[in-house]
Scaffold this active site. Structure first.
Site, mmCIF file in Angstrom:
data_model
loop_
_atom_site.group_PDB
_atom_site.id
_atom_site.type_symbol
_atom_site.label_atom_id
_atom_site.label_comp_id
_atom_site.label_asym_id
_atom_site.label_seq_id
_atom_site.Cartn_x
_atom_site.Cartn_y
_atom_site.Cartn_z
ATOM 1 C CG ASN A 151 -4.343 10.752 18.994
ATOM 2 O OD1 ASN A 151 -3.235 10.991 19.442
ATOM 3 N ND2 ASN A 151 -4.532 10.115 17.855
ATOM 4 C CB CYS A 152 -1.716 10.171 24.028
ATOM 5 S SG CYS A 152 -0.966 9.170 25.321
ATOM 6 C CG ASP A 153 -6.584 6.303 25.572
ATOM 7 O OD1 ASP A 153 -7.284 7.159 24.989
ATOM 8 O OD2 ASP A 153 -6.667 5.082 25.334
#
Length: 113
Positions: free
Chosen positions: A12-14
Site C-alpha cells: 500500500n506504499c505510494d
C-alpha cells in the site's frame, strides 16, 4: 524480459505503487514481496546494507524513524528492522545481485533496461 527482478516493499506504499506501475509500463516482469507479510531475513538485510549502505537503506523520513529514540536512530540493526519493517526505504529492487533502493525513473532505466 528478465525474470530475475525481485521487488521488496509494502503493497500500500505510494512509492512502491509507482515503481510497480513503471515496471508494468515497460513490460518488465518481476516478483513482488511484501516484507510486512514475508519479513526479510538477516542475510537479506545484510546483503541490502552491503550493496547500498545503511544510510541509503534506512527511511529517515518515516514516522517510524522519527519515533525512535536517539540511541535507536544511531544503531539501526536487523533486530530493529525486524521490529519495524517500515524503516527500510521502499521499494528495494534486486536484479542479478545488484540492489536499487527507492524509486527514480532515470535510475530504473539505467538499472533495468
Amino acid at each position: 524480459m528478465n525474470n530475475s527482478i525481485t521487488v521488496y516493499g509494502i503493497k500500500n506504499c505510494d512509492t512502491v505503487k509507482k515503481a510497480l506501475k513503471f515496471l508494468a509500463g515497460h513490460s518488465i516482469s518481476y516478483q513482488f514481496i511484501d516484507y510486512r507479510e514475508r519479513p526479510i531475513s538477516e542475510k537479506q538485510y545484510e546483503d541490502f546494507k552491503d550493496a547500498v549502505g545503511i544510510e541509503e537503506l534506512v527511511n529517515r523520513r518515516s514516522t517510524t524513524f522519527r519515533s525512535l529514540s536517539e540511541k535507536e536512530k544511531q544503531s539501526i540493526d536487523f533486530e530493529l528492522i525486524s521490529k519495524y519493517p517500515t524503516l527500510i526505504k521502499r521499494p528495494v529492487l534486486i536484479k542479478n545481485d545488484k540492489v536499487v533502493v527507492g524509486f527514480n525513473e532515470k535510475k530504473y532505466l539505467d538499472f533495468l533496461l
